[in-house]
Enzyme design. Sequence first.
Site, PDB file in Angstrom:
ATOM      1  N   CYS A   2       9.239 -15.742  -5.534  1.00  0.00           N
ATOM      2  CA  CYS A   2       9.374 -15.702  -6.988  1.00  0.00           C
ATOM      3  C   CYS A   2       9.009 -17.050  -7.619  1.00  0.00           C
ATOM      4  O   CYS A   2       9.202 -18.100  -7.028  1.00  0.00           O
ATOM      5  CB  CYS A   2      10.814 -15.377  -7.361  1.00  0.00           C
ATOM      6  SG  CYS A   2      11.417 -13.896  -6.568  1.00  0.00           S
ATOM      7  N   ARG A  27       2.075 -18.078  -5.213  1.00  0.00           N
ATOM      8  CA  ARG A  27       3.297 -17.991  -4.409  1.00  0.00           C
ATOM      9  C   ARG A  27       3.513 -16.590  -3.839  1.00  0.00           C
ATOM     10  O   ARG A  27       4.299 -16.419  -2.914  1.00  0.00           O
ATOM     11  CB  ARG A  27       4.516 -18.376  -5.271  1.00  0.00           C
ATOM     12  CG  ARG A  27       4.523 -19.832  -5.690  1.00  0.00           C
ATOM     13  CD  ARG A  27       5.573 -20.099  -6.745  1.00  0.00           C
ATOM     14  NE  ARG A  27       6.925 -19.986  -6.258  1.00  0.00           N
ATOM     15  CZ  ARG A  27       7.683 -21.011  -5.890  1.00  0.00           C
ATOM     16  NH1 ARG A  27       7.211 -22.232  -5.938  1.00  0.00           N
ATOM     17  NH2 ARG A  27       8.913 -20.826  -5.473  1.00  0.00           N
ATOM     18  N   TRP A  75       9.051 -11.497  -6.379  1.00  0.00           N
ATOM     19  CA  TRP A  75       8.675 -10.987  -5.053  1.00  0.00           C
ATOM     20  C   TRP A  75       9.886 -10.205  -4.576  1.00  0.00           C
ATOM     21  O   TRP A  75      10.954 -10.776  -4.338  1.00  0.00           O
ATOM     22  CB  TRP A  75       8.374 -12.177  -4.136  1.00  0.00           C
ATOM     23  CG  TRP A  75       7.777 -11.804  -2.816  1.00  0.00           C
ATOM     24  CD1 TRP A  75       6.474 -11.531  -2.549  1.00  0.00           C
ATOM     25  CD2 TRP A  75       8.472 -11.706  -1.553  1.00  0.00           C
ATOM     26  NE1 TRP A  75       6.304 -11.268  -1.212  1.00  0.00           N
ATOM     27  CE2 TRP A  75       7.513 -11.363  -0.578  1.00  0.00           C
ATOM     28  CE3 TRP A  75       9.799 -11.866  -1.159  1.00  0.00           C
ATOM     29  CZ2 TRP A  75       7.837 -11.177   0.761  1.00  0.00           C
ATOM     30  CZ3 TRP A  75      10.120 -11.686   0.171  1.00  0.00           C
ATOM     31  CH2 TRP A  75       9.145 -11.341   1.120  1.00  0.00           C
ATOM     32  N   ASN A  99      15.535 -17.102  -9.006  1.00  0.00           N
ATOM     33  CA  ASN A  99      14.942 -17.162  -7.666  1.00  0.00           C
ATOM     34  C   ASN A  99      16.077 -17.293  -6.669  1.00  0.00           C
ATOM     35  O   ASN A  99      17.031 -18.037  -6.912  1.00  0.00           O
ATOM     36  CB  ASN A  99      14.035 -18.389  -7.512  1.00  0.00           C
ATOM     37  CG  ASN A  99      12.692 -18.193  -8.175  1.00  0.00           C
ATOM     38  OD1 ASN A  99      12.470 -17.175  -8.832  1.00  0.00           O
ATOM     39  ND2 ASN A  99      11.814 -19.166  -8.020  1.00  0.00           N
ATOM     40  N   GLY A 100      15.952 -16.608  -5.542  1.00  0.00           N
ATOM     41  CA  GLY A 100      16.988 -16.715  -4.515  1.00  0.00           C
ATOM     42  C   GLY A 100      17.636 -15.368  -4.276  1.00  0.00           C
ATOM     43  O   GLY A 100      17.115 -14.321  -4.693  1.00  0.00           O
ATOM     44  N   GLU A 479      -2.887 -20.071  15.975  1.00  0.00           N
ATOM     45  CA  GLU A 479      -3.145 -20.256  14.553  1.00  0.00           C
ATOM     46  C   GLU A 479      -4.341 -19.409  14.111  1.00  0.00           C
ATOM     47  O   GLU A 479      -4.321 -18.789  13.048  1.00  0.00           O
ATOM     48  CB  GLU A 479      -3.358 -21.751  14.261  1.00  0.00           C
ATOM     49  CG  GLU A 479      -3.854 -22.088  12.870  1.00  0.00           C
ATOM     50  CD  GLU A 479      -2.951 -21.611  11.745  1.00  0.00           C
ATOM     51  OE1 GLU A 479      -1.841 -21.122  12.009  1.00  0.00           O
ATOM     52  OE2 GLU A 479      -3.382 -21.701  10.586  1.00  0.00           O
ATOM     53  N   LYS A 483      -4.143 -16.542  11.202  1.00  0.00           N
ATOM     54  CA  LYS A 483      -5.004 -16.593  10.018  1.00  0.00           C
ATOM     55  C   LYS A 483      -5.717 -15.262   9.828  1.00  0.00           C
ATOM     56  O   LYS A 483      -5.762 -14.720   8.737  1.00  0.00           O
ATOM     57  CB  LYS A 483      -6.005 -17.718  10.220  1.00  0.00           C
ATOM     58  CG  LYS A 483      -6.328 -18.616   9.117  1.00  0.00           C
ATOM     59  CD  LYS A 483      -5.345 -19.576   8.561  1.00  0.00           C
ATOM     60  CE  LYS A 483      -3.906 -19.187   8.504  1.00  0.00           C
ATOM     61  NZ  LYS A 483      -2.973 -20.221   8.243  1.00  0.00           N
ATOM     62  N   GLU A 486      -3.223 -12.359   8.744  1.00  0.00           N
ATOM     63  CA  GLU A 486      -2.572 -12.415   7.434  1.00  0.00           C
ATOM     64  C   GLU A 486      -3.522 -12.163   6.278  1.00  0.00           C
ATOM     65  O   GLU A 486      -3.110 -11.659   5.242  1.00  0.00           O
ATOM     66  CB  GLU A 486      -1.792 -13.718   7.236  1.00  0.00           C
ATOM     67  CG  GLU A 486      -2.617 -14.958   7.107  1.00  0.00           C
ATOM     68  CD  GLU A 486      -1.771 -16.208   6.905  1.00  0.00           C
ATOM     69  OE1 GLU A 486      -0.716 -16.127   6.269  1.00  0.00           O
ATOM     70  OE2 GLU A 486      -2.186 -17.278   7.388  1.00  0.00           O
ATOM     71  N   HIS A 502      -2.616  -9.976  33.153  1.00  0.00           N
ATOM     72  CA  HIS A 502      -1.257  -9.522  33.471  1.00  0.00           C
ATOM     73  C   HIS A 502      -0.806  -8.414  32.519  1.00  0.00           C
ATOM     74  O   HIS A 502       0.381  -8.162  32.391  1.00  0.00           O
ATOM     75  CB  HIS A 502      -0.293 -10.709  33.447  1.00  0.00           C
ATOM     76  CG  HIS A 502      -0.631 -11.747  34.478  1.00  0.00           C
ATOM     77  ND1 HIS A 502      -0.424 -11.538  35.817  1.00  0.00           N
ATOM     78  CD2 HIS A 502      -1.217 -12.952  34.365  1.00  0.00           C
ATOM     79  CE1 HIS A 502      -0.847 -12.597  36.488  1.00  0.00           C
ATOM     80  NE2 HIS A 502      -1.341 -13.474  35.631  1.00  0.00           N
ATOM     81  N   LYS A 601       3.804 -17.668  -0.654  1.00  0.00           N
ATOM     82  CA  LYS A 601       3.420 -19.006  -0.200  1.00  0.00           C
ATOM     83  C   LYS A 601       4.619 -19.788   0.308  1.00  0.00           C
ATOM     84  O   LYS A 601       4.557 -20.440   1.335  1.00  0.00           O
ATOM     85  CB  LYS A 601       2.741 -19.752  -1.355  1.00  0.00           C
ATOM     86  CG  LYS A 601       2.264 -21.150  -1.010  1.00  0.00           C
ATOM     87  CD  LYS A 601       1.118 -21.087  -0.032  1.00  0.00           C
ATOM     88  CE  LYS A 601       0.664 -22.457   0.429  1.00  0.00           C
ATOM     89  NZ  LYS A 601      -0.112 -22.359   1.680  1.00  0.00           N
TER      90      LYS A 601
HETATM   91  C1  F6R Z   1       0.411 -18.961   7.170  1.00  0.00           C
HETATM   92  C2  F6R Z   1       1.410 -19.722   6.453  1.00  0.00           C
HETATM   93  C3  F6R Z   1       2.823 -19.564   6.859  1.00  0.00           C
HETATM   94  C4  F6R Z   1       3.583 -20.881   6.667  1.00  0.00           C
HETATM   95  C5  F6R Z   1       5.088 -20.674   6.924  1.00  0.00           C
HETATM   96  C6  F6R Z   1       5.846 -21.965   6.787  1.00  0.00           C
HETATM   97  O1  F6R Z   1      -0.874 -19.259   6.719  1.00  0.00           O
HETATM   98  O2  F6R Z   1       1.117 -20.438   5.535  1.00  0.00           O
HETATM   99  O3  F6R Z   1       2.944 -19.097   8.157  1.00  0.00           O
HETATM  100  O4  F6R Z   1       3.063 -21.834   7.539  1.00  0.00           O
HETATM  101  O5  F6R Z   1       5.578 -19.742   6.020  1.00  0.00           O
HETATM  102  O6  F6R Z   1       5.698 -22.502   5.515  1.00  0.00           O
HETATM  103  P1  F6R Z   1       5.988 -24.021   5.240  1.00  0.00           P
HETATM  104  O7  F6R Z   1       4.956 -24.812   5.972  1.00  0.00           O
HETATM  105  O8  F6R Z   1       5.872 -24.172   3.759  1.00  0.00           O
HETATM  106  O9  F6R Z   1       7.363 -24.298   5.758  1.00  0.00           O
END
Ligand code: F6R
Length: 606
Positions: A2, A27, A75, A99-100, A479, A483, A486, A502, A601
């Site tokens: 949010c 976000r 959200w 928010n929260g 990673e 990527k 997502e 395995h 985000k």
């Molecule tokens: C993926 C991504 C997430 C963040 C995770 C932690 O592209 O961005 O997996 O890495 O939510 O977020 P932070 O780094 O803000 O603690």
Amino acid sequence: MCGIIGFTGKRRAQEILLNGLARLEYRGYDSAGIAYFRDDQAHVSIRKTAGKVHDLRAVCDKDNESHCGIGHTRWATHGGVSTANAHPHRIGKVSLIHNGIIENYHELCSKYDLTSTLMSETDTEVAAALFNKLYDGDPIACIKKATPLFVGSFAFCILFSDHPGEIFAIRNVSPMVATYAEGDGAFIASDLTAFIDYSKNYFIVPEYQILHMTKDGIDLQDLNGKPQEITYLSVDWDVTAAEKEGYAHYMIKEIHEQPQAIHRTIDARIKDSLPYFEDDGIPDSLFSDVSDITIIACGTAMYAGMVGKTLMQNKFGIGVNVVVASEFRYERPVISEHTLVIAVSQSGETIDTLEALWLAKKHTEKTLAVVNVKGSTIARESHYVFYTHAGPEIAVASTKAYSVQVASMYLLAAKLGLVLGKTSEDAVKEFLDGLRCVPDLIEKTLSLESRASALTKRMINAEHAFYIGRGLDYTLSMEGALKLKEISYIHAEAYAAGELKHGTIALVSEGVPVIAVATQSGVYSKVISNIREVKARGAYVILISKDRKISDKSICDIHLSIPDVRDELAVFPSVVICQLIAYYASIGRGINPDQPRNLAKSVTVE
Ligand code: F6R
């Protein structure tokens, strides 16, 4: 997650709120709304929609003259995506955004008999009902009474309809920043990007302090009514850093920003080719009696930690444990006062990482945050902070933040190795001289963009994809797979190349994309054998390696040759290729890579 924006002042509020919400879109959200004092009189109007900010714009009055209001992007947590569940919520004289999560909203409902007034399924509306129930015309008194009753995390912005032009706010855990900009007025937001057009100065709203904003200024007081000082911070980036600047998406812009981001993160921390953290206020004594390291983080930040582990453990023999932050609390942490706990986070607000950090602090006074957002909660809660300098990362999928986190791991590894006497100065100098070349390496790798884009054409109809590698290539593959899944929604998994046989190799069939990373000389021939195994079973193999040319068709279909670098630095060019593959796969599938479905985000709920 949010987003919050609030404004009161000399300008028209609606444009500030809608533009602020548009800036907060990154976000992740599913509905949006605003509340404002109509004609600046004692009446609050609300416009909201289960849709995007442009849908909200469509239901707003074009000639709205209000100078005070609050706005929110939601959200969904409690209750589905609907206009009724969107914020703001109004009960009686109280209109609020939140928010929260209010964990005890059921109890509050029955204890204060609030159910009959509710129109939505949200915990937020219960909070509005409670504030309204306790309101007798004095907003501050009401907030003082209500706040201690909430269990959970919250950042509230509240309008009381009989107090036109005034915004009240209070928070616990969930972040909120505010500023007073001379000539414009007072702003409040969940993060600075929402009002960066008006001010580069801001302050973090302290927890459990009541903020009162009018067009003339901002007052802060604690729950006992004691006035509090406001401490301003400032950022060194401006509005252009939060804009696309001609790129189609934030994500591709941020991929291209990596060389500069790494320069900003490492240059001032290498002096005479040795790690130098004095300007960060991080003393060598933090490292001198470290027995082991625990890295806590989530998602991409955790994968950056995995690279850190491989490096620190393999190169310098320092034991490193990387733990998913959301699980850390449920394990029995094996941490002593000599354990260095490193919390890695771009936003510095990820609640799982924050909770893990709080737990770690019960066992050790050696906590270090590797964080991108200045003044964020994780940065403030750790004993020491090592800021990464990626600049604002707007795309949901983390790219430049990952690279600077990894670069930070290299610097920390060098410092640890040196202070703990695990390596020599000469070796560290060579190591860090190599790190300094990384921005150029990335620049060169970016020239492969059109090839990465072209190869994804064969991938866009895939349902599954695999990333394989050994050692650092394996950690990097995790990673790469995250990527891809997502932002393209292709199911992707990373496997240690030796592990495939395995079990997982059963999933490899004709045409399944396998992105194989083979940059580590010590295991190169073994990885090539593993690649042949999947190729023989029909996989469409994309090989990332340092070889100049691979003409043997029994190894791969596509070969991407990264610049010839020391093994330990190959992660940087390799990840850029993985990022480009994910980006173009997303575009090829008609997805907006900046705002993938269901994702936020900054993950501020557990
Ligand atoms: C993926 C991504 C997430 C963040 C995770 C932690 O592209 O961005 O997996 O890495 O939510 O977020 P932070 O780094 O803000 O603690």
